[in-house]
Motif scaffolding. Structure first.
Motif, PDB file in Angstrom:
ATOM      1  N   MET A  45      52.376  53.164  15.448  1.00 48.70           N
ATOM      2  CA  MET A  45      53.666  54.335  16.174  1.00 48.70           C
ATOM      3  C   MET A  45      52.748  55.161  15.749  1.00 48.70           C
ATOM      4  SD  MET A  45      57.045  52.243  14.774  1.00 48.70           S
ATOM      5  CE  MET A  45      56.715  49.832  14.869  1.00 48.70           C
ATOM      6  N   GLU A  46      51.896  55.348  14.163  1.00 52.54           N
ATOM      7  CA  GLU A  46      52.077  56.802  14.299  1.00 52.54           C
ATOM      8  C   GLU A  46      50.896  57.593  14.976  1.00 52.54           C
ATOM      9  OE1 GLU A  46      52.386  56.903   9.628  1.00 52.54           O
ATOM     10  OE2 GLU A  46      50.751  56.648  10.339  1.00 52.54           O
ATOM     11  N   LEU A  49      51.688  55.004  19.960  1.00 54.41           N
ATOM     12  CA  LEU A  49      52.168  53.769  20.715  1.00 54.41           C
ATOM     13  C   LEU A  49      53.983  53.615  20.299  1.00 54.41           C
ATOM     14  CD1 LEU A  49      49.579  50.769  19.997  1.00 54.41           C
ATOM     15  CD2 LEU A  49      49.752  52.612  22.000  1.00 54.41           C
ATOM     16  N   ASN A  50      54.194  53.403  21.591  1.00 60.46           N
ATOM     17  CA  ASN A  50      55.952  53.403  21.350  1.00 60.46           C
ATOM     18  C   ASN A  50      56.327  51.661  21.131  1.00 60.46           C
ATOM     19  OD1 ASN A  50      56.180  56.021  21.341  1.00 60.46           O
ATOM     20  ND2 ASN A  50      56.639  56.151  23.785  1.00 60.46           N
ATOM     21  N   LEU A  51      56.872  51.358  20.329  1.00 57.94           N
ATOM     22  CA  LEU A  51      56.884  49.539  19.754  1.00 57.94           C
ATOM     23  C   LEU A  51      58.282  49.451  19.442  1.00 57.94           C
ATOM     24  CD1 LEU A  51      53.835  48.938  17.388  1.00 57.94           C
ATOM     25  CD2 LEU A  51      53.580  48.814  20.598  1.00 57.94           C
ATOM     26  N   PHE A  52      59.113  48.015  19.689  1.00 53.85           N
ATOM     27  CA  PHE A  52      60.090  47.837  18.649  1.00 53.85           C
ATOM     28  C   PHE A  52      59.179  46.607  18.392  1.00 53.85           C
ATOM     29  CE2 PHE A  52      62.189  49.729  21.703  1.00 53.85           C
ATOM     30  CZ  PHE A  52      63.674  49.965  21.242  1.00 53.85           C
ATOM     31  N   ASP A 264      42.035  50.301  10.821  1.00 55.34           N
ATOM     32  CA  ASP A 264      41.901  51.101  11.945  1.00 55.34           C
ATOM     33  C   ASP A 264      43.171  51.549  12.802  1.00 55.34           C
ATOM     34  OD1 ASP A 264      40.695  53.190  13.068  1.00 55.34           O
ATOM     35  OD2 ASP A 264      38.723  52.112  13.093  1.00 55.34           O
ATOM     36  N   ALA A 265      43.590  51.519  12.281  1.00 58.49           N
ATOM     37  CA  ALA A 265      45.130  52.299  13.633  1.00 58.49           C
ATOM     38  C   ALA A 265      44.762  52.898  14.988  1.00 58.49           C
ATOM     39  CB  ALA A 265      46.520  52.505  12.996  1.00 58.49           C
ATOM     40  N   GLU A 266      43.438  53.957  14.473  1.00 57.84           N
ATOM     41  CA  GLU A 266      43.516  55.143  15.601  1.00 57.84           C
ATOM     42  C   GLU A 266      42.752  53.822  16.649  1.00 57.84           C
ATOM     43  OE1 GLU A 266      40.928  59.084  16.546  1.00 57.84           O
ATOM     44  OE2 GLU A 266      40.736  58.443  14.077  1.00 57.84           O
TER      45      GLU A 266
END
Length: 280
Positions: A45-46, A49-52, A264-266
């Motif tokens: 999300m950071e 990405l727009n997530l539920f 590695d979220a990026e």
């Protein structure tokens, strides 16, 4: 970035989660791994990405099942009910993301969800659910019937819980471990993980590999598999037939371990963003 809790009543349970967006025509719904929770997707999300992100039943701030087992198809049924509720709130199309256990759930939902528009599927370190040979099913049930749920381990403070999370999830940072812990801590003078300890019991039943392949063969939406170089082992005798069963599959490999979306979220977010832009 502002995070918000969201919840839905599903089959008599209150299921919770985290989101950084509002419900629109398209919703990206994320399912975490075993003993994790929705906070495992905060890094994505950071990265935009727009997530539920959902806390699966028995995890995070969602209710525990009472008098019922945690068979994977129960989570699939939960997921479909959640998607129906999101449709009632305005969603029309879905993108699914799953990590590990969540990847198995997402794959089964994409394969079989009736009359729900699933436009894309992202599997992180998971290519369908775990399976057991048919001849091993009696022994699996025998062990499940004889297993006993243990009480949760108690901790004097949050810090050793953070260390425990890092030990069981090699490669993740202290900050990411603390996110997971902060969502599930309960207690005052002592602390424990709020997930249901019954999640650690032997499963009553697992699908056979023939079942898994039949389900994967029903996935028609574009699918992205993200593997980690030092993640789960994918034995060729199992992974190759599974890969061939999904007709529209893209495979990407990144450095890292099983929780690569935390490490590695990026990079993971970039892969997902590029993939979803091509299937939009």
């Amino acid at each position: 970035m502002e995070l918000q809790d969201w919840d839905v009543t599903c089959r008599g349970l209150k299921l919770s989660g985290l989101t950084n967006t509002a419900i629109g025509d398209e919703v990206c719904l994320a399912f975490h791994g075993w003993l994790d929770n929705s906070a495992s997707f905060v890094g994505l999300m950071e990265e935009g990405l727009n997530l539920f992100a959902l806390d699966l039943a028995g995890h995070g701030r969602s209710d525990h099942r009472v008098g019922a087992s945690y068979f994977i198809l129960e989570w699939v049924l939960d997921a479909v009910h959640v998607m129906r509720e999101l449709e009632a709130r305005g969603a029309q199309r879905f993108h699914l993301i799953g990590h590990s256990l969540g990847a198995g759930i997402a794959a089964l939902v994409a394969a079989c969800a009736p009359d729900i528009q699933v436009d894309s599927l992202v599997l992180i370190e998971g290519l369908g659910p775990l399976s057991t040979a048919a001849e091993d099913a009696p022994d699996t049930l025998r062990r499940a019937l004889s297993s006993q749920t243990k009480p949760p381990r108690k901790y004097p403070s949050v810090d050793p819980m953070v260390k425990a999370v890092q030990t069981t999830r090699p490669g993740i940072s202290e900050a990411d471990a603390r996110r997971l812990v902060d969502r599930v801590v309960a207690g005052s003078d002592e602390y424990w993980f709020a997930h249901d300890e019954a999640l650690k019991d032997t499963s009553l039943l697992r699908l056979t590999e023939y079942h898994v392949l039949a389900f994967l063969n029903q996935i028609k939406c574009p699918t992205l598999l993200i593997k980690a170089e030092d993640g789960l082992a994918f034995p060729e005798e199992l992974s190759k037939p599974r890969i061939l069963s999904i007709e529209n599959l893209q495979i990407e490999t990144l450095p890292g371990k099983h929780h690569v979306h935390l490490e590695d979220a990026e990079a993971v977010a970039a892969l997902i963003r590029s993939f979803q832009s091509r299937v939009a």
